[in-house]
Structures are given as C-alpha cells and as structure tokens.
Design an enzyme around this catalytic site. Structure first.
Site, PDB file in Angstrom:
ATOM      1  N   LYS A 121     -49.234  27.736  12.867  1.00  0.00           N
ATOM      2  CA  LYS A 121     -49.044  28.058  11.453  1.00  0.00           C
ATOM      3  C   LYS A 121     -48.184  26.993  10.805  1.00  0.00           C
ATOM      4  CE  LYS A 121     -47.596  31.792   8.329  1.00  0.00           C
ATOM      5  NZ  LYS A 121     -47.147  33.202   8.256  1.00  0.00           N
ATOM      6  N   ASP A 226     -43.687  42.932   3.353  1.00  0.00           N
ATOM      7  CA  ASP A 226     -45.055  42.535   2.995  1.00  0.00           C
ATOM      8  C   ASP A 226     -46.027  43.192   3.972  1.00  0.00           C
ATOM      9  OD1 ASP A 226     -46.842  41.292   1.334  1.00  0.00           O
ATOM     10  OD2 ASP A 226     -46.728  39.341   2.299  1.00  0.00           O
TER      11      ASP A 226
END
Length: 350
Positions: A121, A226
């Site tokens: 990532k 989130d």
C-alpha cells in the site's frame, strides 16, 4: 501514473543519491535549489545535474524554473525510494498489478524471491496537491501546511503500527510485514470489499461480527472512524477482515462517541439498503447497536497508549487528524509541495 518498476534497472547508486538529496531538501523547500542538491548528494563535476536529467526522463522528479532552478520529487520518485529499501531488505523482488486505488492510496500485488505474494500500500495523502499551490488555512499552530511526503509517511507509520498491534492482539487484519516512507507491506488477504456484495447467506451473523469487532476495538481503546463496507473484506465463507487504519483514534478522543456511533450507523445503513437486511427487525440478534460505554467498561489494554513506543507520537496524531478532518477538496490544497516537518526524525535509509 503506472508504477513502472523496470526503470529500477536503469538507475545507478548516484541516481538514488540525488533522488534522496531532493527528498531531504524538501524538508525545508517546496522546490529544492540545484546547488543544495549538489551539496547534499556530494557528487562532483556536475554529477548531480547528470543524474537529475536521468531522473527527469523517468518522471521521478519535476523541474521548476519559475523562481529559480530547482526540483521536487514526484510520487513515483518517492515510490522508488521506498521500493528500493524494501528490495534491499529482501522483502520483495517484483511488483505486479494494481489491485486497489483510492483518493489517498494505491495498492499493488508484490512478490518475493520465494514466490509469495503480498500487498503493498502506497499512501498518497494530498494526491493532487502538487498540481497547484493554493492559499492554505492555518490548522495546526503556526503552520499553514504540511508536505504530502510528511503526511503520507505519517499515514504509513500509523497504519503499520496500528496493524501490528491489532494483529498481535488477534484481530482479523492483514499481517504487517514492513514499512518504509509512505509504503506499507502486508499479507495479501483473500476476499473482496464488502461494497461489492449484494447477497449474503447469513447476513445476521456477518452483521453481528461487524458489531462485535467495533466493540472489541473500543475495549482495546480504539475507534476505527471509517468502519464501512469499503474497509471490510469478506471471503466466500463470509469471514471478515478489517483494513485501512490511518484515521483510527483513541476512545479518550473528544469526539469518541460520535465517531463510534458513525461507525455503527454506517454498517446498519449498508445492511439495510444494500443487503436488504434490517437489524432492527431481527429478533435473533442479542443487540442491534453496541454501547461504547459498555465496551470501555471492559477495557483491558489501551493499545493507543502502547503505540507511542512504536514511533508514532502524539504530535504525529495531531497533524494527521487535522489533515484527515478536512473535506477532501480542502485536503488537496492544504498539503504543500514541500515544507516538510523538519523535526528530529531520523533520516530514511536509501
């Protein structure tokens, strides 16, 4: 822009010395002057300029002569600095296809020499900020902005630190392998994001798993902030894996209750509208909405406190929260091309 790792073959040690010199110069400059790059790199007889031409050809740096002759890193240049470290550490040997792309990160398949496949990532906070420098508001003390290098590095450090702590405590998260600069290397998890799912064999059980996960995080002193269908992976057997941690906060945060409730409501909304399963109408559920107070009452270890020892400090949390709290369009204008956080952080290896 596609991450073309074949370029690595054509870059010399001097090229990386110059690329690192530009990175170091951006701690205090939006555009790094050529004489400073020369000085930091230590190359003689115009060596830095020759390397910069090579780096420009591969779009690893950008030239700006509007005020003076200077350069700045591109995201690909920053990618290559991180990739080289992971390569030298023996964690990866090749980069494959992109498997995920968001406004603030890209995810690639990578492999090592044993043929094992991992996920890499690359954080890209303020992804478009270097296209134009706009007026910026003061949101942390006297500073008016933070560089995208600094913010992206903070996001990666926080994600790796939190992921490691959660993995060590048995949470269903990818196993973290390593990190450098804005890059986080982790195991590749089977499944796909829950947002892609329209039907579930056991929606009640999956829903309860999500609620238990939210409560369990709070019992360790954390709120995801989130927790939604975009950050949950689900397998064919309907097992859940939680991803994406840069926005996590402590249960002692001033807005902890609101953030906890928002995570819960996001899951209820998804199951009600997308899956066609209404938790309020299911009498088999032991509860519909978990309680933050109950979860905190069972708090047995505050992971957020222990994480300070990982290198992710309180001031880092404040800087990252200030950026992430802004609307997305404002994020792009409040992360500058340069003006990095010139604190006492150790220099990155290259």
């Amino acid at each position: 822009m596609k991450l073309d790792v074949n370029i690595l073959r054509y870059l010399s040690k001097d090229d990386f010395r110059v690329l690192t010199a530009v990175e170091m110069g951006q701690k205090n400059h939006q555009i790094v002057p050529l004489p400073l790059i020369d000085s930091i790199s230590g190359l003689k007889h115009g060596g830095a300029y020759k390397c910069l031409r090579e780096l420009l050809k591969h779009k690893l740096v950008h030239h700006d002569g509007s005020r003076y002759d200077g350069y700045r890193l591109t995201y690909m240049g920053y990618d290559f600095l991180a990739l080289r470290v992971l390569l030298n550490r023996g964690h990866i040997c090749g980069v494959g296809r992109m498997i995920g792309m968001g406004k603030e990160s890209d995810i690639y398949e990578v492999s090592n020499e044993e043929g094992e496949v991992f996920a890499l990532k690359l954080h890209r906070l303020g992804r478009t900020s270097f296209k134009a420098v706009k007026s910026k508001r003061d949101y942390v003390g006297k500073r008016t902005s933070f560089s995208w290098l600094y913010l992206s590095r903070l996001a990666a450090l926080k994600e790796f630190s939190f992921m490691q702590a959660l993995w060590d405590n048995g949470f269903p998260v990818p196993q973290p392998i390593d990190h450098n600069r804005h890059a986080v290397l982790m195991t590749l998890v089977e499944g796909h994001t829950m947002v892609q799912v329209n039907k579930m064999a056991n929606p009640g059980q999956v829903y309860l798993t999500c609620m238990e996960l939210i409560s369990r995080l709070a019992s360790k002193g954390l709120i995801h902030c989130d927790f939604n269908e975009f950050n949950l992976l689900i397998t064919e057997d309907e097992e859940i894996t939680l991803i994406d941690f840069p926005q996590m906060v402590s249960v002692s945060h001033a807005n902890a209750q609101d953030m906890f409730d928002r995570d819960v409501e996001c899951i209820i909304k998804f199951f009600s509208k997308k899956i066609g399963y209404s938790p309020e109408m299911d009498p088999a559920l032991p509860y519909v909405r978990p309680s933050l107070q109950d979860a905190v009452a069972n708090l047995d270890e505050k992971l957020d406190v222990g994480l300070a020892a990982s290198g992710f400090k309180k001031k880092h949390q404040e800087h990252l929260e200030a950026f992430l709290a802004q609307p997305r369009e404002d994020r792009e204008s409040s992360s500058s091309e340069g003006e990095g956080e010139d604190d006492d952080d150790e220099e990155e290896e290259c």
